[in-house]
Write an enzyme that holds these catalytic residues in place. Structure first.
Site, PDB file in Angstrom:
ATOM      1  N   ASP A  11      37.794  36.627  36.033  1.00 20.47           N
ATOM      2  CA  ASP A  11      36.904  36.808  34.884  1.00 20.47           C
ATOM      3  C   ASP A  11      36.215  35.496  34.532  1.00 20.47           C
ATOM      4  OD1 ASP A  11      37.413  39.554  34.619  1.00 20.47           O
ATOM      5  OD2 ASP A  11      39.267  39.161  33.524  1.00 20.47           O
ATOM      6  N   LYS A  34      39.504  40.601  41.874  1.00 19.40           N
ATOM      7  CA  LYS A  34      38.660  41.575  41.164  1.00 19.40           C
ATOM      8  C   LYS A  34      37.444  40.842  40.598  1.00 19.40           C
ATOM      9  CE  LYS A  34      39.600  43.383  36.863  1.00 19.40           C
ATOM     10  NZ  LYS A  34      38.398  43.432  36.020  1.00 19.40           N
ATOM     11  N   ASP A  61      34.698  45.832  40.163  1.00 18.51           N
ATOM     12  CA  ASP A  61      35.022  46.629  38.967  1.00 18.51           C
ATOM     13  C   ASP A  61      33.760  46.851  38.130  1.00 18.51           C
ATOM     14  OD1 ASP A  61      36.314  47.770  36.798  1.00 18.51           O
ATOM     15  OD2 ASP A  61      37.202  45.894  36.105  1.00 18.51           O
ATOM     16  N   LYS A  63      32.680  50.160  37.242  1.00 14.83           N
ATOM     17  CA  LYS A  63      32.884  51.377  36.447  1.00 14.83           C
ATOM     18  C   LYS A  63      31.607  52.222  36.329  1.00 14.83           C
ATOM     19  CE  LYS A  63      36.482  49.320  33.476  1.00 14.83           C
ATOM     20  NZ  LYS A  63      36.420  47.894  33.838  1.00 14.83           N
ATOM     21  N   LEU A  64      31.135  52.734  37.455  1.00 15.54           N
ATOM     22  CA  LEU A  64      29.885  53.503  37.424  1.00 15.54           C
ATOM     23  C   LEU A  64      30.041  54.831  36.672  1.00 15.54           C
ATOM     24  CD1 LEU A  64      29.440  51.456  39.802  1.00 15.54           C
ATOM     25  CD2 LEU A  64      27.930  53.156  40.800  1.00 15.54           C
ATOM     26  N   HIS A  65      29.001  55.215  35.956  1.00 19.89           N
ATOM     27  CA  HIS A  65      28.983  56.465  35.184  1.00 19.89           C
ATOM     28  C   HIS A  65      27.524  56.837  34.964  1.00 19.89           C
ATOM     29  CE1 HIS A  65      30.635  58.746  31.381  1.00 19.89           C
ATOM     30  NE2 HIS A  65      29.931  59.515  32.201  1.00 19.89           N
ATOM     31  N   ASP A  66      27.022  57.786  35.781  1.00 23.69           N
ATOM     32  CA  ASP A  66      25.616  58.189  35.662  1.00 23.69           C
ATOM     33  C   ASP A  66      25.499  59.572  36.305  1.00 23.69           C
ATOM     34  OD1 ASP A  66      22.757  58.172  35.469  1.00 23.69           O
ATOM     35  OD2 ASP A  66      22.779  55.992  35.601  1.00 23.69           O
ATOM     36  N   ILE A  67      24.290  60.074  36.496  1.00 26.81           N
ATOM     37  CA  ILE A  67      24.166  61.381  37.145  1.00 26.81           C
ATOM     38  C   ILE A  67      24.603  61.247  38.610  1.00 26.81           C
ATOM     39  CG2 ILE A  67      22.352  62.199  35.586  1.00 26.81           C
ATOM     40  CD1 ILE A  67      20.335  61.678  37.854  1.00 26.81           C
ATOM     41  N   ASN A  69      23.467  61.956  41.549  1.00 27.13           N
ATOM     42  CA  ASN A  69      22.548  61.424  42.549  1.00 27.13           C
ATOM     43  C   ASN A  69      22.427  59.895  42.459  1.00 27.13           C
ATOM     44  OD1 ASN A  69      20.573  61.837  44.655  1.00 27.13           O
ATOM     45  ND2 ASN A  69      19.034  61.270  43.117  1.00 27.13           N
ATOM     46  N   THR A  70      22.365  59.392  41.235  1.00 27.60           N
ATOM     47  CA  THR A  70      22.241  57.941  41.042  1.00 27.60           C
ATOM     48  C   THR A  70      23.512  57.231  41.483  1.00 27.60           C
ATOM     49  OG1 THR A  70      20.750  58.329  39.206  1.00 27.60           O
ATOM     50  CG2 THR A  70      21.789  56.169  39.275  1.00 27.60           C
ATOM     51  N   THR A 121      41.685  51.528  27.854  1.00 24.93           N
ATOM     52  CA  THR A 121      42.802  51.214  26.944  1.00 24.93           C
ATOM     53  C   THR A 121      42.292  50.757  25.575  1.00 24.93           C
ATOM     54  OG1 THR A 121      42.921  49.124  28.118  1.00 24.93           O
ATOM     55  CG2 THR A 121      44.644  50.712  28.599  1.00 24.93           C
ATOM     56  N   ARG A 183      52.146  40.740  32.271  1.00 19.45           N
ATOM     57  CA  ARG A 183      52.525  39.428  31.743  1.00 19.45           C
ATOM     58  C   ARG A 183      53.912  39.057  32.236  1.00 19.45           C
ATOM     59  NH1 ARG A 183      47.973  39.489  31.086  1.00 19.45           N
ATOM     60  NH2 ARG A 183      46.686  38.922  29.296  1.00 19.45           N
ATOM     61  N   GLN A 192      46.386  41.654  25.020  1.00 18.63           N
ATOM     62  CA  GLN A 192      46.880  42.901  25.623  1.00 18.63           C
ATOM     63  C   GLN A 192      48.022  43.438  24.760  1.00 18.63           C
ATOM     64  OE1 GLN A 192      45.413  44.447  27.907  1.00 18.63           O
ATOM     65  NE2 GLN A 192      44.756  43.192  29.630  1.00 18.63           N
ATOM     66  N   ARG A 213      44.571  36.295  33.104  1.00 17.94           N
ATOM     67  CA  ARG A 213      44.931  35.011  32.502  1.00 17.94           C
ATOM     68  C   ARG A 213      46.290  34.432  32.900  1.00 17.94           C
ATOM     69  NH1 ARG A 213      42.885  37.328  26.940  1.00 17.94           N
ATOM     70  NH2 ARG A 213      43.518  39.173  28.138  1.00 17.94           N
TER      71      ARG A 213
HETATM   72  O1  C5P Z   1      43.691  38.347  31.572  1.00 18.37           O
HETATM   73  P1  C5P Z   1      44.290  39.728  31.756  1.00 18.37           P
HETATM   74  O2  C5P Z   1      45.493  39.754  32.684  1.00 18.37           O
HETATM   75  O3  C5P Z   1      44.540  40.421  30.441  1.00 18.37           O
HETATM   76  O4  C5P Z   1      43.128  40.526  32.521  1.00 18.37           O
HETATM   77  C1  C5P Z   1      43.226  41.889  32.843  1.00 18.37           C
HETATM   78  C2  C5P Z   1      41.991  42.342  33.571  1.00 18.37           C
HETATM   79  O5  C5P Z   1      42.071  43.757  33.718  1.00 18.37           O
HETATM   80  C3  C5P Z   1      40.677  42.049  32.863  1.00 18.37           C
HETATM   81  O6  C5P Z   1      39.679  41.858  33.864  1.00 18.37           O
HETATM   82  C4  C5P Z   1      40.406  43.314  32.084  1.00 18.37           C
HETATM   83  O7  C5P Z   1      39.050  43.530  31.845  1.00 18.37           O
HETATM   84  C5  C5P Z   1      40.955  44.369  33.053  1.00 18.37           C
HETATM   85  N1  C5P Z   1      41.347  45.636  32.430  1.00 18.37           N
HETATM   86  C6  C5P Z   1      42.289  45.723  31.410  1.00 18.37           C
HETATM   87  N2  C5P Z   1      42.600  46.930  30.861  1.00 18.37           N
HETATM   88  C7  C5P Z   1      42.018  48.044  31.326  1.00 18.37           C
HETATM   89  C8  C5P Z   1      41.078  47.994  32.343  1.00 18.37           C
HETATM   90  C9  C5P Z   1      40.759  46.744  32.885  1.00 18.37           C
HETATM   91  O8  C5P Z   1      42.855  44.712  31.011  1.00 18.37           O
HETATM   92  N3  C5P Z   1      42.359  49.212  30.815  1.00 18.37           N
END
Ligand code: C5P
Length: 235
Positions: A11, A34, A61, A63-67, A69-70, A121, A183, A192, A213
């Site tokens: 990130d 990722k 990552d 996260k596509l969401h469209d019609i 065909n697109t 989430t 974690r 989180q 992180r």
């Molecule tokens: O830094 P951390 O371990 O919290 O990062 C988790 C990664 O997973 C981030 O890129 C976050 O956008 C992604 N993610 C998430 N929860 C989701 C979907 C994706 O934490 N439900």
């Protein structure tokens, strides 16, 4: 492809930061990484080619969401970038997910793994009911969306590790669960809420853990990554 691994969430907002970070990993097997919207939108597809050419597997990552065909046509472009995993929103319907799969499948029949986001989430049950007018409880909704994902022929879903067992129960052990919210037992949780350790995620049945992180912000990112791999893959 190895169907159990630790994925580092890169990130970062720039190419320079990302490549400096990845330069630290002078390992025989380069980590699976990722790439999210921020980096992709700021640096474009070349960042994917650059990271891929350094030997990393890539979960794109977006996260596509469209019609349908697109999404089919967009997925064809992502497939030609040779990513290893990409995703869509299951809310786009079974028809859209099938179109995504078609677009992703190359002429030789190969394709990246395709997974779906069920409910983010960040969406609470209250918002789901009041704003999205979804009357079921959030866990049933997640399982229902996971079942739709299976029906469309996708490989699995992104979910909390705490939902992984329920998803496997409904969709089968071979249906992949990709789980963020990881974690170490002796570290803080940042923003989180529903978190587990790499070892616990393995016990519950996650196939891929996504770790940001705890690795990217660690004093020694390589040591933290190797600790994750050891705890998660038990090797
Ligand atoms: O830094 P951390 O371990 O919290 O990062 C988790 C990664 O997973 C981030 O890129 C976050 O956008 C992604 N993610 C998430 N929860 C989701 C979907 C994706 O934490 N439900």
């Amino acid at each position: 492809m190895l169907n159990k691994d630790v994925i580092i969430a890169c990130d970062f907002s720039s190419r320079a930061q990302t490549l400096d970070f990845l330069d630290l990993f002078r390992l025989e097997r380069k980590p699976f990484v990722k790439i999210g919207m921020e980096l992709f939108y700021s640096e474009g597809p070349q960042i994917v080619r650059d990271i891929k050419s350094r030997g990393h597997k890539i979960f794109l990552d977006l996260k596509l969401h469209d019609i349908p065909n697109t999404v089919r046509k967009a997925m064809k472009v992502l497939s030609s970038l040779d990513v290893d995993m990409c995703n869509v929103h299951a809310a786009g319907t079974i028809e859209m997910m099938k179109a995504a799969l078609e677009g992703l499948t190359r002429e030789d029949g190969s394709r990246p793994l395709l997974i779906a986001v069920t409910q983010l989430t960040s969406t609470s049950e209250q918002r789901m009911r009041e704003e999205l007018l979804i009357g079921s409880d959030i866990n049933s909704t997640i399982i229902h969306y996971a079942t739709n994902t299976l029906k469309a022929g996708l490989d699995g879903v992104v979910c909390s590790p705490l939902e992984a067992a329920g998803v496997k129960g409904a969709c089968g052990q071979g249906f992949l669960t990709v789980t963020p919210g990881i974690r170490f037992a002796d570290s803080g949780s940042d923003d989180q809420v529903r978190i587990t350790t790499p070892a616990k995620a393995r016990e519950i049945g996650s196939d891929f853990i996504v770790v940001g992180r705890p690795v990217t912000a660690a004093a020694d990112p390589v040591a933290s990554y190797l600790r994750c791999v050891k705890e998660f893959l038990n090797d």
